[in-house]
Design a protein around this motif. Sequence first.
Motif, PDB file in Angstrom:
ATOM      1  N   CYS A 140      40.531  39.040  43.458  1.00  0.00           N
ATOM      2  CA  CYS A 140      41.608  39.312  42.512  1.00  0.00           C
ATOM      3  C   CYS A 140      41.765  40.824  42.378  1.00  0.00           C
ATOM      4  CB  CYS A 140      41.320  38.698  41.141  1.00  0.00           C
ATOM      5  SG  CYS A 140      42.611  39.022  39.913  1.00  0.00           S
ATOM      6  N   ILE A 141      43.000  41.274  42.394  1.00  0.00           N
ATOM      7  CA  ILE A 141      43.301  42.680  42.138  1.00  0.00           C
ATOM      8  C   ILE A 141      44.002  42.779  40.796  1.00  0.00           C
ATOM      9  CG2 ILE A 141      44.658  44.680  42.882  1.00  0.00           C
ATOM     10  CD1 ILE A 141      44.276  43.765  45.747  1.00  0.00           C
ATOM     11  N   THR A 182      53.779  36.951  38.338  1.00  0.00           N
ATOM     12  CA  THR A 182      54.564  36.722  39.550  1.00  0.00           C
ATOM     13  C   THR A 182      53.874  37.133  40.851  1.00  0.00           C
ATOM     14  OG1 THR A 182      55.655  38.874  39.204  1.00  0.00           O
ATOM     15  CG2 THR A 182      56.742  36.916  38.308  1.00  0.00           C
ATOM     16  N   ARG A 183      52.896  38.003  40.798  1.00  0.00           N
ATOM     17  CA  ARG A 183      52.211  38.442  42.022  1.00  0.00           C
ATOM     18  C   ARG A 183      51.023  37.562  42.378  1.00  0.00           C
ATOM     19  NH1 ARG A 183      52.941  43.709  44.256  1.00  0.00           N
ATOM     20  NH2 ARG A 183      54.457  44.982  43.139  1.00  0.00           N
ATOM     21  N   TRP A 184      50.614  36.685  41.483  1.00  0.00           N
ATOM     22  CA  TRP A 184      49.377  35.952  41.700  1.00  0.00           C
ATOM     23  C   TRP A 184      49.434  35.039  42.924  1.00  0.00           C
ATOM     24  CZ3 TRP A 184      44.493  35.942  41.385  1.00  0.00           C
ATOM     25  CH2 TRP A 184      43.770  34.768  41.612  1.00  0.00           C
ATOM     26  N   ALA A 185      50.462  34.213  43.021  1.00  0.00           N
ATOM     27  CA  ALA A 185      50.501  33.195  44.065  1.00  0.00           C
ATOM     28  C   ALA A 185      50.452  33.781  45.471  1.00  0.00           C
ATOM     29  CB  ALA A 185      51.749  32.326  43.900  1.00  0.00           C
ATOM     30  N   LYS A 186      51.116  34.911  45.698  1.00  0.00           N
ATOM     31  CA  LYS A 186      51.205  35.465  47.039  1.00  0.00           C
ATOM     32  C   LYS A 186      50.217  36.599  47.309  1.00  0.00           C
ATOM     33  CE  LYS A 186      56.041  34.271  47.858  1.00  0.00           C
ATOM     34  NZ  LYS A 186      57.395  34.789  48.216  1.00  0.00           N
ATOM     35  N   GLU A 187      49.743  37.262  46.255  1.00  0.00           N
ATOM     36  CA  GLU A 187      48.918  38.456  46.467  1.00  0.00           C
ATOM     37  C   GLU A 187      47.564  38.415  45.772  1.00  0.00           C
ATOM     38  OE1 GLU A 187      51.336  41.665  45.085  1.00  0.00           O
ATOM     39  OE2 GLU A 187      52.603  41.689  46.868  1.00  0.00           O
ATOM     40  N   SER A 188      47.249  37.346  45.040  1.00  0.00           N
ATOM     41  CA  SER A 188      46.011  37.300  44.239  1.00  0.00           C
ATOM     42  C   SER A 188      45.899  38.535  43.352  1.00  0.00           C
ATOM     43  CB  SER A 188      44.775  37.184  45.140  1.00  0.00           C
ATOM     44  OG  SER A 188      44.796  35.966  45.850  1.00  0.00           O
TER      45      SER A 188
END
Length: 208
Positions: free
Chosen positions: A71-72, A96-102
């Motif tokens: 996770c970042i 919004t960034r979680w699903a594609k970028e963790s």
Amino acid sequence: MIQAIPKQVTFDEFMDWYPEHSEHHYELHDGEIIEMPKPIGKHSQVAGFLVAEVNFEIRRLRLPYFVPKECIVKYSESGYEPDLIVLDSNTIAADTRWAKESTITRGESAKVVVEVVSTNWSDDYAMKLEDYEALGIAEYWVCDYLGLGGKRYIGSPKQPTFSVYQLNPAGEYQVKQFRGQQVIESLVFPELQLSLEQILAAATAPVT
């Protein structure tokens, strides 16, 4: 092939640059890419022990939380990879960034962030603390199991210290510190029975 590290980048540029399957970890500190030391030895033992304890508490109490492998945490033009982060299953979908970028960008996505202190201790006690506070993350734990932090943070004489920073109603962190056999107090995990002495024992346990 190792990619050259750009001098100054945006967060999006950092994510595009980040090499897959790298032997190194990287963070973005105010637009500057920093090569981070990978957790090894005792540091890795401590981090692993804390992950196990937190996961056990989540399962025991059937809490709607989870501990991701990666996770970042994004704040402005910085991106951090904590040693441990507890995310909220009920709020993570709004990030919004979680699903594609963790990647998380909202304080509501995380319940607890944990950093295990190493030689770059000033990052944990200053820069990251300020950014996690500004992001609105409810609790920030700093596990300084070797007592490396500056005297202004852990007192004098320096000794192993576990610091729990909690957001107050004004949105500012207030800190409680625990040493030895003192039970660490957490609002997120109020029934957690864990002391720094147990963490130190995990760090010195022989590896078989």
